[in-house]
Design an enzyme around this catalytic site. Structure first.
Site, PDB file in Angstrom:
ATOM      1  N   HIS A 379       0.820  -1.214   0.000  1.00  0.00           N
ATOM      2  CA  HIS A 379       0.000   0.000   0.000  1.00  0.00           C
ATOM      3  C   HIS A 379       0.860   1.273   0.000  1.00  0.00           C
ATOM      4  O   HIS A 379       0.355   2.376  -0.214  1.00  0.00           O
ATOM      5  CB  HIS A 379      -0.920  -0.020   1.228  1.00  0.00           C
ATOM      6  N   ASP A 383      -2.333   2.221  -4.551  1.00  0.00           N
ATOM      7  CA  ASP A 383      -3.526   2.687  -3.839  1.00  0.00           C
ATOM      8  C   ASP A 383      -4.655   1.671  -3.997  1.00  0.00           C
ATOM      9  O   ASP A 383      -4.638   0.835  -4.900  1.00  0.00           O
ATOM     10  CB  ASP A 383      -3.971   4.043  -4.394  1.00  0.00           C
TER      11      ASP A 383
END
Ligand code: NAG
Ligand code: NAG
Length: 408
Positions: A379, A383
């Site tokens: 992450h 995204d």
């Protein structure tokens, strides 16, 4: 590993210098150097190792005095990526082991000496190196024969002691717990998995795939495919192809963070690692330049790697590189799970088993062959939007492969 930044205008060939040529396996037999010595005794040495291999342990399969035939495996050299079998170059009798079991070796280290010829006399004297534990193990109560009955004749000779299986560790024989030394591969796997957990901000997103169409396609063409290409048509190629398509759509998933330079490194090629379970642990051989391959090419590549893995013939080069990984827990009947990233990569796709489940189709409940899929991603770089769209792309390609023809 070497790769290229998006801003750089280097060609793929330059970007990939540093990646080894998969065709040159340094572990093929012709690289074993043997030295003919006085009195037909040959010294067998370790092969030349790729520079990326830093740790190598010897594990003996044979002991001093053992008769071996040509090409019979005498020892295995365990590295962090795979294990390499060292066959005997000729038939003969093992005279001396020059490295202890578990000992470390370099390229070209003398491993053992061998007296040529099947009928050669047994070597005299104790080995310089420690012979496999089992050869010296004393019999234990478990292996002793029952006491002779009082009415029978008194035996004049010791009954033969059943051999202790070579695969058992000395300590495993003499106590209740079983102690097995972790091999190099498992140590390396453990280290890499923790490295991924410590480095990445890992997050998993899920979806489900209706496998009706691909199952139907396989059923229709599997016999003809087998006849024409001499390999079985599996589901894996559809997912590999779908992943290549989705990676082109979401380049961040095919990229990686270089922590030393604080740069995002985008790759203009797609090399997909495919997780394969072997008795020694999980290995991840790489299918290269998947973006330019069709279904048949991919099935063939997967078959070849699977075959090599089963025969323990994967070379270190087969596992180098890789920009994305696919792991198929479905082969073991897994319903659902979260895979861990294979560093230095940023995402991994988890496939699972195909099970008939009730699903809503056009307002009605229907039973469909369904598969859950999971994408674990870093992450820090990817995204949620990209991850979700990536997985939806995989879903749409596998559910209806015609979208590939139309490049949608
Ligand atoms: C797949 O690609 C190979 C070459 O990479 C080619 O020989 C073969 O004809 C192709 N098959 C299809 C169905 O396009
Ligand atoms: C299967 O393919 C048909 C066309 O042949 C398509 O209409 C349908 O949506 C596909 N099924 C799924 C679950 O996507």
């Amino acid at each position: 590993w070497v790769c290229c930044t998006k801003s750089a205008t280097v060609q793929k060939a330059q970007c990939t210098t540093g990646k080894s040529d998969p065709r040159s396996s340094v572990f093929q037999i012709q690289y074993f150097r043997t030295t003919a010595a006085y009195n037909e005794v040959v010294t067998v040495r370790t092969p030349a190792f790729a520079e990326s291999v830093t740790e190598r342990d010897v594990r003996w399969e044979k002991a001093v005095g053992d008769t071996v035939s040509e090409d019979e495996v005498v020892c295995e050299i365990e590295t962090d990526k795979t294990s390499v079998q060292v066959p005997s170059p000729v038939a003969g009798v093992i005279e001396e082991l020059l490295v202890p079991d578990g000992g470390k070796v370099e390229s070209g280290t003398a491993l053992f000496t061998l007296r040529k010829g099947a009928g050669a006399p047994k070597a005299a004297g104790a080995p310089k190196a420690e012979a496999p534990a089992a050869a010296a193990s004393p019999p234990t109560s478990a292996t002793l024969p029952p006491p002779p009955s009082s009415v029978g004749p008194i035996p004049t000779a010791m009954p033969p002691v059943p051999p202790v299986p070579l695969s058992l560790d000395r300590r495993a024989v003499s106590c209740e717990n079983c102690f097995v030394k972790m091999n190099r591969m498992r140590l390396r796997i453990a280290q890499r998995l923790k490295e991924a957990q410590n480095t990445c901000a890992m997050l998993t997103t899920f979806n489900e795939v209706d496998m009706s169409n691909i199952t139907e396609m396989r059923k229709t063409y599997k016999d003809a495919f087998l006849k024409k290409h001499n390999i079985k048509l599996g589901f894996m190629s559809a997912f590999v192809k779908a992943a290549a398509h989705a990676l082109a759509d979401q380049p961040a998933v095919n990229a990686v963070i270089d922590d030393t330079t604080k740069e995002i490194v985008y790759r203009d090629y797609v090399d997909i690692s495919v997780a394969v379970a072997t008795p020694k642990g999980l290995v991840v051989p790489v299918i290269r330049s998947v973006d330019g391959m069709n279904f048949t090419d991919i099935e063939k590549a997967i078959n070849l790697l699977g075959e090599k893995a089963r025969k323990n013939e994967l070379a270190v080069e087969d596992m180098d590189g890789g920009t994305f990984t696919i792991s198929n827990g479905g082969v073991f009947g897994s319903m659902f799970g979260t895979p861990i990233i294979n560093p230095p990569q940023s995402a991994i796709l988890g496939m699972h088993g195909i099970f008939d489940r009730p699903v809503a189709v056009g307002g009605k409940v229907e039973i469909r062959p369904m598969m859950y899929v999971a994408l674990t991603y870093d992450h820090r770089l990817i995204d949620g939007r990209e991850a979700v769209l990536f997985l939806r792309k995989i879903k749409s390609v596998v559910e209806d492969p015609r979208v590939l023809l139309l490049d949608m």
